[in-house]
Design a protein around this motif. Sequence first.
Motif, PDB file in Angstrom:
ATOM      1  N   PRO A  82      11.686  -5.967  -8.457  1.00 31.24           N
ATOM      2  CA  PRO A  82      11.970  -5.826  -9.879  1.00 31.24           C
ATOM      3  C   PRO A  82      10.845  -5.144 -10.664  1.00 31.24           C
ATOM      4  O   PRO A  82      10.897  -5.067 -11.890  1.00 31.24           O
ATOM      5  CB  PRO A  82      12.120  -7.283 -10.325  1.00 31.24           C
ATOM      6  CG  PRO A  82      11.108  -8.001  -9.477  1.00 31.24           C
ATOM      7  CD  PRO A  82      11.153  -7.293  -8.135  1.00 31.24           C
ATOM      8  N   HIS A  83       9.828  -4.651  -9.963  1.00 29.86           N
ATOM      9  CA  HIS A  83       8.629  -4.111 -10.611  1.00 29.86           C
ATOM     10  C   HIS A  83       8.793  -2.649 -10.997  1.00 29.86           C
ATOM     11  O   HIS A  83       9.602  -1.933 -10.434  1.00 29.86           O
ATOM     12  CB  HIS A  83       7.417  -4.273  -9.691  1.00 29.86           C
ATOM     13  CG  HIS A  83       7.230  -5.686  -9.247  1.00 29.86           C
ATOM     14  ND1 HIS A  83       7.451  -6.093  -7.955  1.00 29.86           N
ATOM     15  CD2 HIS A  83       6.873  -6.790  -9.951  1.00 29.86           C
ATOM     16  CE1 HIS A  83       7.230  -7.398  -7.869  1.00 29.86           C
ATOM     17  NE2 HIS A  83       6.879  -7.837  -9.063  1.00 29.86           N
ATOM     18  N   CYS A  91       5.748  -4.344  -2.910  1.00 31.48           N
ATOM     19  CA  CYS A  91       7.143  -4.354  -2.475  1.00 31.48           C
ATOM     20  C   CYS A  91       7.913  -3.106  -2.904  1.00 31.48           C
ATOM     21  O   CYS A  91       8.889  -2.735  -2.261  1.00 31.48           O
ATOM     22  CB  CYS A  91       7.870  -5.616  -2.954  1.00 31.48           C
ATOM     23  SG  CYS A  91       7.847  -5.953  -4.717  1.00 31.48           S
ATOM     24  N   ARG A  92       7.477  -2.442  -3.931  1.00 28.52           N
ATOM     25  CA  ARG A  92       8.226  -1.283  -4.422  1.00 28.52           C
ATOM     26  C   ARG A  92       8.121  -0.122  -3.448  1.00 28.52           C
ATOM     27  O   ARG A  92       7.034   0.336  -3.110  1.00 28.52           O
ATOM     28  CB  ARG A  92       7.673  -0.863  -5.800  1.00 28.52           C
ATOM     29  CG  ARG A  92       8.404   0.313  -6.400  1.00 28.52           C
ATOM     30  CD  ARG A  92       7.889   0.632  -7.794  1.00 28.52           C
ATOM     31  NE  ARG A  92       8.436   1.885  -8.246  1.00 28.52           N
ATOM     32  CZ  ARG A  92       9.686   2.049  -8.667  1.00 28.52           C
ATOM     33  NH1 ARG A  92      10.496   1.011  -8.723  1.00 28.52           N
ATOM     34  NH2 ARG A  92      10.118   3.233  -9.039  1.00 28.52           N
ATOM     35  N   PRO A  94       7.723   3.388  -2.247  1.00 28.85           N
ATOM     36  CA  PRO A  94       7.490   3.606  -0.831  1.00 28.85           C
ATOM     37  C   PRO A  94       6.554   2.617  -0.130  1.00 28.85           C
ATOM     38  O   PRO A  94       6.240   2.822   1.042  1.00 28.85           O
ATOM     39  CB  PRO A  94       6.901   5.011  -0.790  1.00 28.85           C
ATOM     40  CG  PRO A  94       6.135   5.117  -2.070  1.00 28.85           C
ATOM     41  CD  PRO A  94       6.957   4.335  -3.072  1.00 28.85           C
ATOM     42  N   ALA A  95       6.110   1.566  -0.789  1.00 30.81           N
ATOM     43  CA  ALA A  95       5.318   0.542  -0.102  1.00 30.81           C
ATOM     44  C   ALA A  95       6.229  -0.197   0.892  1.00 30.81           C
ATOM     45  O   ALA A  95       7.451  -0.226   0.721  1.00 30.81           O
ATOM     46  CB  ALA A  95       4.710  -0.429  -1.117  1.00 30.81           C
ATOM     47  N   PRO A  96       5.661  -0.827   1.891  1.00 24.75           N
ATOM     48  CA  PRO A  96       6.474  -1.440   2.948  1.00 24.75           C
ATOM     49  C   PRO A  96       6.935  -2.872   2.679  1.00 24.75           C
ATOM     50  O   PRO A  96       7.649  -3.452   3.495  1.00 24.75           O
ATOM     51  CB  PRO A  96       5.540  -1.413   4.159  1.00 24.75           C
ATOM     52  CG  PRO A  96       4.178  -1.566   3.562  1.00 24.75           C
ATOM     53  CD  PRO A  96       4.244  -0.777   2.261  1.00 24.75           C
ATOM     54  N   GLY A  97       6.564  -3.446   1.547  1.00 27.21           N
ATOM     55  CA  GLY A  97       6.807  -4.876   1.316  1.00 27.21           C
ATOM     56  C   GLY A  97       8.249  -5.329   1.431  1.00 27.21           C
ATOM     57  O   GLY A  97       8.519  -6.397   2.006  1.00 27.21           O
ATOM     58  N   LEU A  98       9.192  -4.570   0.883  1.00 21.23           N
ATOM     59  CA  LEU A  98      10.594  -4.977   0.966  1.00 21.23           C
ATOM     60  C   LEU A  98      11.071  -5.017   2.412  1.00 21.23           C
ATOM     61  O   LEU A  98      11.808  -5.928   2.813  1.00 21.23           O
ATOM     62  CB  LEU A  98      11.498  -4.023   0.168  1.00 21.23           C
ATOM     63  CG  LEU A  98      11.442  -4.093  -1.343  1.00 21.23           C
ATOM     64  CD1 LEU A  98      12.393  -3.059  -1.952  1.00 21.23           C
ATOM     65  CD2 LEU A  98      11.795  -5.482  -1.852  1.00 21.23           C
ATOM     66  N   ILE A  99      10.648  -4.040   3.178  1.00 18.51           N
ATOM     67  CA  ILE A  99      11.074  -3.978   4.574  1.00 18.51           C
ATOM     68  C   ILE A  99      10.441  -5.115   5.369  1.00 18.51           C
ATOM     69  O   ILE A  99      11.115  -5.789   6.156  1.00 18.51           O
ATOM     70  CB  ILE A  99      10.769  -2.594   5.168  1.00 18.51           C
ATOM     71  CG1 ILE A  99      11.630  -1.567   4.439  1.00 18.51           C
ATOM     72  CG2 ILE A  99      11.013  -2.567   6.677  1.00 18.51           C
ATOM     73  CD1 ILE A  99      11.217  -0.152   4.598  1.00 18.51           C
ATOM     74  N   ALA A 125       8.733   4.165   2.977  1.00 19.27           N
ATOM     75  CA  ALA A 125       8.623   2.712   3.133  1.00 19.27           C
ATOM     76  C   ALA A 125       8.898   2.313   4.575  1.00 19.27           C
ATOM     77  O   ALA A 125       8.196   1.472   5.139  1.00 19.27           O
ATOM     78  CB  ALA A 125       9.585   2.004   2.183  1.00 19.27           C
ATOM     79  N   ALA A 126       9.914   2.923   5.184  1.00 13.18           N
ATOM     80  CA  ALA A 126      10.221   2.640   6.586  1.00 13.18           C
ATOM     81  C   ALA A 126       9.021   2.986   7.467  1.00 13.18           C
ATOM     82  O   ALA A 126       8.592   2.181   8.297  1.00 13.18           O
ATOM     83  CB  ALA A 126      11.458   3.419   7.030  1.00 13.18           C
ATOM     84  N   ARG A 127       8.475   4.170   7.262  1.00  9.90           N
ATOM     85  CA  ARG A 127       7.326   4.630   8.050  1.00  9.90           C
ATOM     86  C   ARG A 127       6.134   3.691   7.863  1.00  9.90           C
ATOM     87  O   ARG A 127       5.482   3.297   8.833  1.00  9.90           O
ATOM     88  CB  ARG A 127       6.982   6.061   7.624  1.00  9.90           C
ATOM     89  CG  ARG A 127       6.116   6.832   8.562  1.00  9.90           C
ATOM     90  CD  ARG A 127       6.024   8.321   8.229  1.00  9.90           C
ATOM     91  NE  ARG A 127       6.065   8.681   6.818  1.00  9.90           N
ATOM     92  CZ  ARG A 127       7.128   9.229   6.201  1.00  9.90           C
ATOM     93  NH1 ARG A 127       8.236   9.502   6.852  1.00  9.90           N
ATOM     94  NH2 ARG A 127       7.072   9.516   4.919  1.00  9.90           N
TER      95      ARG A 127
END
Length: 171
Positions: A82-83, A91-92, A94-99, A125-127
């Motif tokens: 939500p940021h 988490c946003r 292209p950062a990897p946090g959500l994945i 983000a995947a990478r």
Amino acid sequence: MLFDRDGTLIHDVPYNGDPARVRLMPHARAAVDAVREWGVPVGVVTNQSGVARGLLTPGAVEAVRRRVEELLGPFDIWAVCPHGPADGCGCRKPAPGLIHAACAALGTAPHRAVVLGDIGADLAAARAAGAQGVLVPNEVTRPEEIADAARTAPDLLTAVRGLPTRAGGAP
């Protein structure tokens, strides 16, 4: 298998908090159904900066989630950031946090996950997470994002069908 929401599963309506405006992308239902038939868990990883910007409420994001699930069936995990872009969260995309969060909730390692998205941030983000990424371009995907993608597919079903699968596990 992790799907981006806007522009991948559903048409991208900027800052959409109205379930009545949810329209599936071509082949979304067939693609998600195919993954489920393999016995692979399905999840959604989505940036929703409209919350941070005051354009959406968490309840509106949840209402859209419910509508997507009415159309596509239930997902095993929804990982939502939500940021806003300037918040500096991990988490946003292209950062990897959500994945990482989605994989942890699904009990799988990121290197076993596949992320399907429509823009470079999804693949970045995947990478960054160590997952595979497949770009499914649409009208807003920039040419340089297509050129930089290791894997692309013309639509979601083609993307899914092009992946090796293992019954009961992640591709």
